[in-house]
Motif scaffolding. Structure first.
Motif, PDB file in Angstrom:
ATOM      1  N   SER A 181       0.814  -1.126  -0.027  1.00 14.67           N
ATOM      2  CA  SER A 181      -0.081  -0.109   0.140  1.00 14.67           C
ATOM      3  C   SER A 181       0.719   1.330   0.012  1.00 14.67           C
ATOM      4  CB  SER A 181      -0.934  -0.047   1.274  1.00 14.67           C
ATOM      5  OG  SER A 181      -1.663   1.323   1.312  1.00 14.67           O
ATOM      6  N   ASN A 182       0.329   2.269  -0.567  1.00 14.19           N
ATOM      7  CA  ASN A 182       1.183   3.617  -0.710  1.00 14.19           C
ATOM      8  C   ASN A 182       1.424   4.088   0.560  1.00 14.19           C
ATOM      9  OD1 ASN A 182       1.344   3.504  -3.474  1.00 14.19           O
ATOM     10  ND2 ASN A 182      -0.444   4.784  -3.798  1.00 14.19           N
ATOM     11  N   ARG A 183       0.445   3.662   1.677  1.00 14.14           N
ATOM     12  CA  ARG A 183       0.312   4.066   3.059  1.00 14.14           C
ATOM     13  C   ARG A 183       2.010   3.880   3.563  1.00 14.14           C
ATOM     14  NH1 ARG A 183      -4.108   2.172   7.555  1.00 14.14           N
ATOM     15  NH2 ARG A 183      -3.077   3.539   9.193  1.00 14.14           N
ATOM     16  N   TYR A 184       2.325   2.824   3.161  1.00 15.44           N
ATOM     17  CA  TYR A 184       3.678   2.463   3.632  1.00 15.44           C
ATOM     18  C   TYR A 184       4.819   2.356   2.933  1.00 15.44           C
ATOM     19  CZ  TYR A 184      -0.073  -0.013   6.494  1.00 15.44           C
ATOM     20  OH  TYR A 184      -1.112  -0.063   7.249  1.00 15.44           O
ATOM     21  N   LEU A 185       4.824   3.398   1.980  1.00 14.75           N
ATOM     22  CA  LEU A 185       5.985   3.812   1.184  1.00 14.75           C
ATOM     23  C   LEU A 185       6.307   5.371   1.463  1.00 14.75           C
ATOM     24  CD1 LEU A 185       4.717   2.589  -2.357  1.00 14.75           C
ATOM     25  CD2 LEU A 185       6.177   1.478  -0.977  1.00 14.75           C
ATOM     26  N   LYS A 193      11.156   6.387  -5.460  1.00 20.96           N
ATOM     27  CA  LYS A 193      10.760   7.193  -6.345  1.00 20.96           C
ATOM     28  C   LYS A 193      11.135   6.645  -7.986  1.00 20.96           C
ATOM     29  CE  LYS A 193      11.143  11.581  -4.153  1.00 20.96           C
ATOM     30  NZ  LYS A 193      11.902  13.088  -3.943  1.00 20.96           N
ATOM     31  N   ASP A 194      12.561   6.036  -7.879  1.00 20.79           N
ATOM     32  CA  ASP A 194      12.927   5.299  -9.066  1.00 20.79           C
ATOM     33  C   ASP A 194      12.105   4.078  -9.413  1.00 20.79           C
ATOM     34  OD1 ASP A 194      15.110   7.157  -9.105  1.00 20.79           O
ATOM     35  OD2 ASP A 194      16.360   5.810  -8.185  1.00 20.79           O
ATOM     36  N   ARG A 195      11.614   3.605  -8.658  1.00 20.45           N
ATOM     37  CA  ARG A 195      10.943   2.431  -8.895  1.00 20.45           C
ATOM     38  C   ARG A 195       9.459   2.788  -9.302  1.00 20.45           C
ATOM     39  NH1 ARG A 195      12.031  -2.909  -7.543  1.00 20.45           N
ATOM     40  NH2 ARG A 195      13.968  -3.200  -6.367  1.00 20.45           N
ATOM     41  N   ILE A 196       8.996   3.671  -9.031  1.00 21.78           N
ATOM     42  CA  ILE A 196       7.562   4.070  -9.576  1.00 21.78           C
ATOM     43  C   ILE A 196       7.676   4.822 -10.854  1.00 21.78           C
ATOM     44  CG2 ILE A 196       6.060   5.908  -9.208  1.00 21.78           C
ATOM     45  CD1 ILE A 196       6.141   5.588  -6.278  1.00 21.78           C
ATOM     46  N   LYS A 197       9.015   5.786 -11.086  1.00 21.29           N
ATOM     47  CA  LYS A 197       9.163   6.007 -12.474  1.00 21.29           C
ATOM     48  C   LYS A 197       9.718   4.982 -13.432  1.00 21.29           C
ATOM     49  CE  LYS A 197      10.776  10.614 -10.780  1.00 21.29           C
ATOM     50  NZ  LYS A 197      11.931  11.600 -10.339  1.00 21.29           N
ATOM     51  N   SER A 198       9.983   3.858 -12.944  1.00 23.30           N
ATOM     52  CA  SER A 198      10.572   2.871 -14.021  1.00 23.30           C
ATOM     53  C   SER A 198       9.486   2.013 -14.647  1.00 23.30           C
ATOM     54  CB  SER A 198      11.456   1.947 -13.062  1.00 23.30           C
ATOM     55  OG  SER A 198      10.722   1.138 -12.206  1.00 23.30           O
ATOM     56  N   ASN A 199       8.504   2.289 -14.314  1.00 21.90           N
ATOM     57  CA  ASN A 199       7.082   1.842 -15.064  1.00 21.90           C
ATOM     58  C   ASN A 199       6.103   2.668 -15.715  1.00 21.90           C
ATOM     59  OD1 ASN A 199       4.780   1.393 -13.187  1.00 21.90           O
ATOM     60  ND2 ASN A 199       6.266   0.927 -11.968  1.00 21.90           N
ATOM     61  N   VAL A 200       5.560   2.331 -16.799  1.00 24.76           N
ATOM     62  CA  VAL A 200       4.509   3.520 -17.231  1.00 24.76           C
ATOM     63  C   VAL A 200       3.393   3.798 -16.306  1.00 24.76           C
ATOM     64  CG1 VAL A 200       2.807   3.965 -19.230  1.00 24.76           C
ATOM     65  CG2 VAL A 200       5.078   2.689 -19.381  1.00 24.76           C
ATOM     66  N   ASP A 201       2.824   2.963 -15.552  1.00 20.25           N
ATOM     67  CA  ASP A 201       1.686   2.851 -14.699  1.00 20.25           C
ATOM     68  C   ASP A 201       1.838   3.756 -13.566  1.00 20.25           C
ATOM     69  OD1 ASP A 201       0.233   1.532 -16.745  1.00 20.25           O
ATOM     70  OD2 ASP A 201       0.601  -0.408 -15.765  1.00 20.25           O
ATOM     71  N   GLY A 202       3.120   3.733 -13.159  1.00 19.62           N
ATOM     72  CA  GLY A 202       3.620   4.684 -11.695  1.00 19.62           C
ATOM     73  C   GLY A 202       3.196   3.806 -10.605  1.00 19.62           C
ATOM     74  N   ARG A 203       3.534   2.535 -10.962  1.00 19.50           N
ATOM     75  CA  ARG A 203       3.345   1.566  -9.794  1.00 19.50           C
ATOM     76  C   ARG A 203       4.679   1.181  -8.862  1.00 19.50           C
ATOM     77  NH1 ARG A 203       0.203  -3.382 -12.160  1.00 19.50           N
ATOM     78  NH2 ARG A 203       1.904  -3.116 -13.785  1.00 19.50           N
ATOM     79  N   TYR A 204       4.433   0.847  -7.776  1.00 19.47           N
ATOM     80  CA  TYR A 204       5.729   0.230  -7.111  1.00 19.47           C
ATOM     81  C   TYR A 204       5.811  -1.023  -7.021  1.00 19.47           C
ATOM     82  CZ  TYR A 204       9.169  -0.211  -3.133  1.00 19.47           C
ATOM     83  OH  TYR A 204      10.156  -0.603  -2.422  1.00 19.47           O
ATOM     84  N   LEU A 205       6.626  -1.514  -8.117  1.00 22.96           N
ATOM     85  CA  LEU A 205       6.830  -2.976  -8.217  1.00 22.96           C
ATOM     86  C   LEU A 205       8.111  -3.565  -7.781  1.00 22.96           C
ATOM     87  CD1 LEU A 205       5.530  -3.257 -11.952  1.00 22.96           C
ATOM     88  CD2 LEU A 205       4.330  -3.470  -9.762  1.00 22.96           C
ATOM     89  N   VAL A 206       7.963  -4.420  -7.243  1.00 22.78           N
ATOM     90  CA  VAL A 206       9.342  -5.073  -6.462  1.00 22.78           C
ATOM     91  C   VAL A 206       9.323  -6.712  -6.920  1.00 22.78           C
ATOM     92  CG1 VAL A 206       9.502  -3.478  -4.701  1.00 22.78           C
ATOM     93  CG2 VAL A 206       8.039  -5.350  -4.322  1.00 22.78           C
ATOM     94  N   ASP A 207      10.416  -7.409  -6.882  1.00 20.22           N
ATOM     95  CA  ASP A 207      10.553  -8.720  -6.830  1.00 20.22           C
ATOM     96  C   ASP A 207      10.617  -9.444  -5.832  1.00 20.22           C
ATOM     97  OD1 ASP A 207      13.083  -7.520  -6.140  1.00 20.22           O
ATOM     98  OD2 ASP A 207      14.176  -8.855  -7.303  1.00 20.22           O
ATOM     99  N   GLY A 208       9.260  -9.273  -4.972  1.00 23.34           N
ATOM    100  CA  GLY A 208       9.236  -9.697  -3.610  1.00 23.34           C
ATOM    101  C   GLY A 208       7.753 -10.332  -3.701  1.00 23.34           C
TER     102      GLY A 208
END
Length: 346
Positions: A181-185, A193-208
């Motif tokens: 959740s954005n609440r915990y970012l 910021k880098d992770r959000i900018k790295s994809n078109v949809d502006g989502r925080y994606l992690v390999d977790g």
């Protein structure tokens, strides 16, 4: 010529009626079992309704519940008929209703067979509804503050722990959605910021993956973040090392669980159907044997019982003829109604 003709004396008719009486009450118990299986299946489906895309999967348990109730009603009535068949005066009041009752029993057996087949054929619809439902459930995993979705995190976590699975098709499904959740970012962090900018949809994606994907049987402490980064963990290679996560996806795990449940239910329903068909055949023999008693005042006389009054081909032809007559009578009535309306229109 009658099909499968059998001769009955008084002793055989009594034994047939007594045997059918016992079988009908056993079939009432079988109806209770069918009802219970349908109720159990409905409860199990409702438990995971949040990860199912539609309510079509409830058709089979609802049908089983209905067939169980009807089985109890029909077989209780048949037991009473068989009991009264031993007494000519009591049997006389049932006599006009036996043919319609047997016709209803045949329709009931056809319906029960169709429901039984649905138990075995439900896998396809379950697979599609689970695929879409789980995908949506994972999408809403982070919405812990959204009304109506705040329970989804707990539902998915409990599901993965109970069925020892991870993701929809596998743990990599979590890499494609933002499940935190954005609440915990911390949006002031450069990494976020880098992770959000790295994809078109502006989502925080992690390999977790969430903690519920961890396999407690693994000797190594659970690695649930940076799963594809070998340098982030000591003595670790994500391509060769067996990960300490559940390997199978939840769709396959749930599908396997429900399929085994449906197959077991279908097998029981099939046995009950065979039992019901046997009872219906027995009732037909009892009905025709009692109808064939030439002298009602002499109960010791012999009579003949049969399954069909004519052969299969003759019965089928007679059935088609009756349908044609019914169709013609309906057509004549429709033409008469049109002719009556024409003068009124004039």
């Amino acid at each position: 010529m009658a099909l499968l003709k059998v001769k009955f004396d008084q002793k055989k008719r009594v034994k047939l009626a007594q045997g059918l009486w016992l079988m009908n009450w056993l079939s009432v118990l079988a109806g209770i079992i069918i009802f219970s299986l349908g109720l159990f299946l409905k409860i199990e489906l409702r438990k995971r309704s949040d990860v199912m895309n539609n309510s079509e999967s409830h058709f089979v348990p609802n049908s089983l519940i209905g067939m169980g109730v009807l089985s109890c009603v029909f077989n209780s009535l048949a037991g009473k008929i068989c009991y009264d068949a031993l007494d000519p005066t009591k049997y006389a009041r049932w006599k006009p209703w036996l043919k319609p009752y047997l016709a209803v029993c045949v329709l009931f057996n056809i319906a029960l067979l169709l429901v039984t087949l649905c138990c075995f054929l439900m896998r396809g619809s379950l697979e599609s509804t689970l695929a879409h439902g789980l995908k949506n459930g994972m999408k809403y995993y982070r919405d812990t503050d959204t009304p109506g979705r705040c329970f989804m995190k707990k539902t998915i976590d409990m599901l993965q722990i109970e069925f020892k699975c991870c993701g929809n098709n596998g743990f990599r499904d979590w890499f494609e959605i933002q499940w935190i959740s954005n609440r915990y970012l911390d949006f002031s962090s450069k990494e976020v910021k880098d992770r959000i900018k790295s994809n078109v949809d502006g989502r925080y994606l992690v390999d977790g993956v969430p903690f519920s994907c961890c396999n407690p049987s693994s000797p190594r402490p659970c690695i649930q973040y940076q799963l594809t980064n070998n340098s982030a963990h000591y003595s670790y290679d994500h391509q060769t090392e067996e990960l300490n996560l559940w390997v199978s996806g939840c769709r396959a795990a749930l599908l396997s669980y429900y399929s085994s449940l449906m197959n077991s239910t279908g097998a029981v329903a099939l046995l009950v159907w065979l039992f019901e068909v046997t009872i219906t055949i027995g009732l037909r023999y009892l009905h025709t044997a009692l109808e064939g008693v030439s002298n009602p005042e002499d109960p010791e006389c012999e009579s003949e019982g049969w399954l069909l009054e004519k052969s299969m081909s003759e019965t089928w032809k007679a059935f088609l003829e009756s349908l044609k007559k019914l169709g013609k009578s309906n057509q004549v009535e429709a033409e008469g109604a049109d002719a009556g309306q024409a003068p009124e229109a004039g």
